[in-house]
Design a protein around this motif. Structure first.
Motif, PDB file in Angstrom:
ATOM      1  N   HIS A 205       4.791  66.223  66.305  1.00  4.19           N
ATOM      2  CA  HIS A 205       5.890  66.655  67.171  1.00  4.19           C
ATOM      3  C   HIS A 205       6.952  67.400  66.368  1.00  4.19           C
ATOM      4  N   VAL A 206       7.324  66.850  65.215  1.00  5.75           N
ATOM      5  CA  VAL A 206       8.366  67.492  64.404  1.00  5.75           C
ATOM      6  C   VAL A 206       7.867  68.834  63.874  1.00  5.75           C
ATOM      7  N   PHE A 207       6.605  68.898  63.460  1.00  7.58           N
ATOM      8  CA  PHE A 207       6.053  70.151  62.948  1.00  7.58           C
ATOM      9  C   PHE A 207       6.055  71.234  64.030  1.00  7.58           C
ATOM     10  N   ALA A 208       5.728  70.862  65.250  1.00  7.81           N
ATOM     11  CA  ALA A 208       5.721  71.829  66.356  1.00  7.81           C
ATOM     12  C   ALA A 208       7.126  72.342  66.650  1.00  7.81           C
ATOM     13  N   SER A 209       8.135  71.490  66.446  1.00  8.60           N
ATOM     14  CA  SER A 209       9.523  71.873  66.739  1.00  8.60           C
ATOM     15  C   SER A 209      10.199  72.535  65.543  1.00  8.60           C
ATOM     16  N   VAL A 210       9.829  72.109  64.332  1.00 13.47           N
ATOM     17  CA  VAL A 210      10.473  72.612  63.109  1.00 13.47           C
ATOM     18  C   VAL A 210       9.378  73.024  62.122  1.00 13.47           C
ATOM     19  N   PRO A 211       8.748  74.185  62.334  1.00 14.02           N
ATOM     20  CA  PRO A 211       7.609  74.596  61.489  1.00 14.02           C
ATOM     21  C   PRO A 211       7.931  74.705  60.008  1.00 14.02           C
ATOM     22  N   GLN A 214       6.586  72.739  56.777  1.00 12.48           N
ATOM     23  CA  GLN A 214       5.296  72.896  56.100  1.00 12.48           C
ATOM     24  C   GLN A 214       5.446  72.711  54.595  1.00 12.48           C
ATOM     25  N   GLU A 215       6.575  73.129  54.046  1.00  8.47           N
ATOM     26  CA  GLU A 215       6.792  72.966  52.606  1.00  8.47           C
ATOM     27  C   GLU A 215       6.842  71.488  52.219  1.00  8.47           C
ATOM     28  N   SER A 216       7.485  70.679  53.061  1.00  3.29           N
ATOM     29  CA  SER A 216       7.558  69.242  52.794  1.00  3.29           C
ATOM     30  C   SER A 216       6.199  68.584  52.968  1.00  3.29           C
ATOM     31  N   ILE A 217       5.435  69.050  53.945  1.00  8.46           N
ATOM     32  CA  ILE A 217       4.085  68.520  54.150  1.00  8.46           C
ATOM     33  C   ILE A 217       3.247  68.734  52.897  1.00  8.46           C
ATOM     34  N   ILE A 218       3.433  69.908  52.283  1.00 16.23           N
ATOM     35  CA  ILE A 218       2.698  70.226  51.057  1.00 16.23           C
ATOM     36  C   ILE A 218       3.203  69.376  49.892  1.00 16.23           C
ATOM     37  N   GLU A 219       4.519  69.338  49.712  1.00 22.97           N
ATOM     38  CA  GLU A 219       5.102  68.620  48.579  1.00 22.97           C
ATOM     39  C   GLU A 219       4.798  67.119  48.621  1.00 22.97           C
ATOM     40  N   LEU A 220       4.812  66.537  49.818  1.00 26.18           N
ATOM     41  CA  LEU A 220       4.571  65.103  49.957  1.00 26.18           C
ATOM     42  C   LEU A 220       3.084  64.756  49.998  1.00 26.18           C
ATOM     43  N   ARG A 221       2.253  65.786  49.920  1.00 25.66           N
ATOM     44  CA  ARG A 221       0.803  65.611  49.943  1.00 25.66           C
ATOM     45  C   ARG A 221       0.370  64.760  51.151  1.00 25.66           C
ATOM     46  N   LEU A 222       0.826  65.201  52.303  1.00 26.46           N
ATOM     47  CA  LEU A 222       0.475  64.506  53.542  1.00 26.46           C
ATOM     48  C   LEU A 222      -0.926  64.871  54.026  1.00 26.46           C
ATOM     49  N   ILE A 223      -1.432  66.016  53.593  1.00 28.05           N
ATOM     50  CA  ILE A 223      -2.718  66.507  54.106  1.00 28.05           C
ATOM     51  C   ILE A 223      -3.864  65.546  53.817  1.00 28.05           C
ATOM     52  N   ILE A 245      -5.119  69.094  61.758  1.00 23.37           N
ATOM     53  CA  ILE A 245      -5.731  69.924  60.712  1.00 23.37           C
ATOM     54  C   ILE A 245      -5.978  71.336  61.249  1.00 23.37           C
ATOM     55  N   ALA A 246      -6.480  71.425  62.471  1.00 26.99           N
ATOM     56  CA  ALA A 246      -6.707  72.741  63.087  1.00 26.99           C
ATOM     57  C   ALA A 246      -5.397  73.507  63.219  1.00 26.99           C
ATOM     58  N   GLU A 247      -4.330  72.812  63.595  1.00 27.18           N
ATOM     59  CA  GLU A 247      -3.019  73.449  63.724  1.00 27.18           C
ATOM     60  C   GLU A 247      -2.514  73.944  62.365  1.00 27.18           C
ATOM     61  N   LEU A 248      -2.693  73.142  61.339  1.00 25.43           N
ATOM     62  CA  LEU A 248      -2.242  73.519  59.992  1.00 25.43           C
ATOM     63  C   LEU A 248      -3.013  74.737  59.484  1.00 25.43           C
ATOM     64  N   GLU A 258      -3.313  75.449  50.980  1.00 29.21           N
ATOM     65  CA  GLU A 258      -2.911  74.116  50.540  1.00 29.21           C
ATOM     66  C   GLU A 258      -3.784  73.034  51.166  1.00 29.21           C
ATOM     67  N   VAL A 259      -4.189  73.237  52.416  1.00 26.51           N
ATOM     68  CA  VAL A 259      -5.092  72.281  53.055  1.00 26.51           C
ATOM     69  C   VAL A 259      -6.382  72.172  52.246  1.00 26.51           C
ATOM     70  N   LEU A 260      -6.927  73.322  51.850  1.00 29.09           N
ATOM     71  CA  LEU A 260      -8.169  73.339  51.071  1.00 29.09           C
ATOM     72  C   LEU A 260      -7.952  72.828  49.656  1.00 29.09           C
ATOM     73  N   ASN A 261      -6.777  73.080  49.120  1.00 32.17           N
ATOM     74  CA  ASN A 261      -6.461  72.622  47.772  1.00 32.17           C
ATOM     75  C   ASN A 261      -6.347  71.101  47.726  1.00 32.17           C
ATOM     76  N   GLN A 262      -5.695  70.529  48.756  1.00 31.84           N
ATOM     77  CA  GLN A 262      -5.474  69.091  48.770  1.00 31.84           C
ATOM     78  C   GLN A 262      -6.653  68.315  49.356  1.00 31.84           C
ATOM     79  N   SER A 263      -7.490  69.001  50.130  1.00 35.56           N
ATOM     80  CA  SER A 263      -8.696  68.368  50.692  1.00 35.56           C
ATOM     81  C   SER A 263      -9.893  69.281  50.426  1.00 35.56           C
TER      82      SER A 263
END
Length: 299
Positions: A205-211, A214-223, A245-248, A258-263
């Protein structure tokens, strides 16, 4: 007090089975009786809400008061579903009182107070702003992360947090400034499926509202914490992970890298999952998600 016995007796007399029923006009005496009976059982919802609020205000000199408060909170959960009642409840001081009770010494009161808070705040800009004015976001983040929480309390606190963030731009900014994504990461890392679901739902929900998060998603290694659920036993968690994952992947080339790098084994895992579920009509949506991800990885 309602004269239930009198009303029942009158009704039976009208159709007691001893003679054919017939429609006739009520006498003035019958009309007065029915009006009084119906008036006696009519309850003004806001008056009842005020009565319940007064119960929450009682001092706790006796153990029985705790139980009375728990019962009042349970009734408020049902009574405050309409947005106008929720707003009026705040106006009489109810939201602040319930918010205070979320830190009560009684676990039963804490759990029920969280439910009432969610009911009052969710999808209601007026009460969301009121909660913000109480510094509720910072307090909720502390409560969610308290080390002595049991899982039931953690779920309730997280639900309360989510109700303040969703559909609330101001709340979303306060959530991000308060390091809320770290709280999401902690929940995603937990062993409880219910908490993982709530965390992923809020993150999406937060990602859809505040795209820009994405930088924090990467830094926190949420993927990796999301992709690990591709083959999860829980269908909701599995599908939600695939959807995100499809949305990212489709969001930006940077995020796809980054998705491919972390997974790095993402394509293999999705392909394996696709092979397992092909031909299962009940998992058609999941199969479509797998195909969508595989297509995104080809581009």
């Amino acid at each position: 007090m309602a004269d239930w016995q009198g009303l029942l007796k009158w009704s039976v007399q009208q159709t007691d089975g001893t003679r054919p029923s017939e429609i006739r006009q009520l006498s003035e005496e019958d009309k007065r009786f029915l009006e009084e009976a119906l008036k006696s059982v009519s309850v003004d919802p806001m008056q009842r809400i005020l009565e319940l609020y007064n119960v929450l205000q009682k001092s706790e000199d006796e153990d029985s008061v705790i139980q009375e408060k728990e019962e009042a909170l349970e009734e408020l959960i049902d009574s405050l579903g309409q947005i106008d009642f929720a707003s009026d409840f705040h106006k009489i001081g109810g939201l602040r009182k319930v918010f205070e009770m979320m830190s009560h010494t009684s676990p039963g009161i804490r759990l029920r107070a969280c439910d009432v808070f969610c009911t009052v705040v969710q999808n209601n800009p007026f009460t969301q702003q009121a909660a913000q004015d109480m510094n509720a976001m910072a307090t909720l983040l502390q409560l969610v992360n308290a080390p002595d929480n049991d899982i039931q309390l953690s779920l309730k606190y997280f639900a309360a947090l989510s109700s303040l963030v969703r559909s609330n731009p101001v709340g979303q900014e306060a959530f991000l400034l308060g390091d809320g994504l770290q709280t999401v990461r902690t929940a995603l890392s937990s062993s409880d499926t219910r908490l993982q679901r709530k965390a992923l739902f809020l993150l999406r929900h937060v990602f859809a509202s505040v795209p820009r998060i994405q930088e924090s998603i990467i830094e926190l290694r949420l993927i990796p914490l999301i992709s690990r659920h591709i083959g999860d036993e829980d269908m909701d968690l599995r599908e939600s992970s695939l959807e995100f994952i499809a949305e990212l992947l489709s969001h930006s080339n940077e995020l796809k890298r980054e998705v491919l790098n972390q997974s790095p084994n993402l394509q293999q895992r999705v392909q394996e999952r696709k092979t397992v579920i092909e031909g299962d009509a009940e998992l058609e949506h999941e199969l479509n998600l797998c195909n969508r991800i595989l297509q995104e990885l080809k581009e």
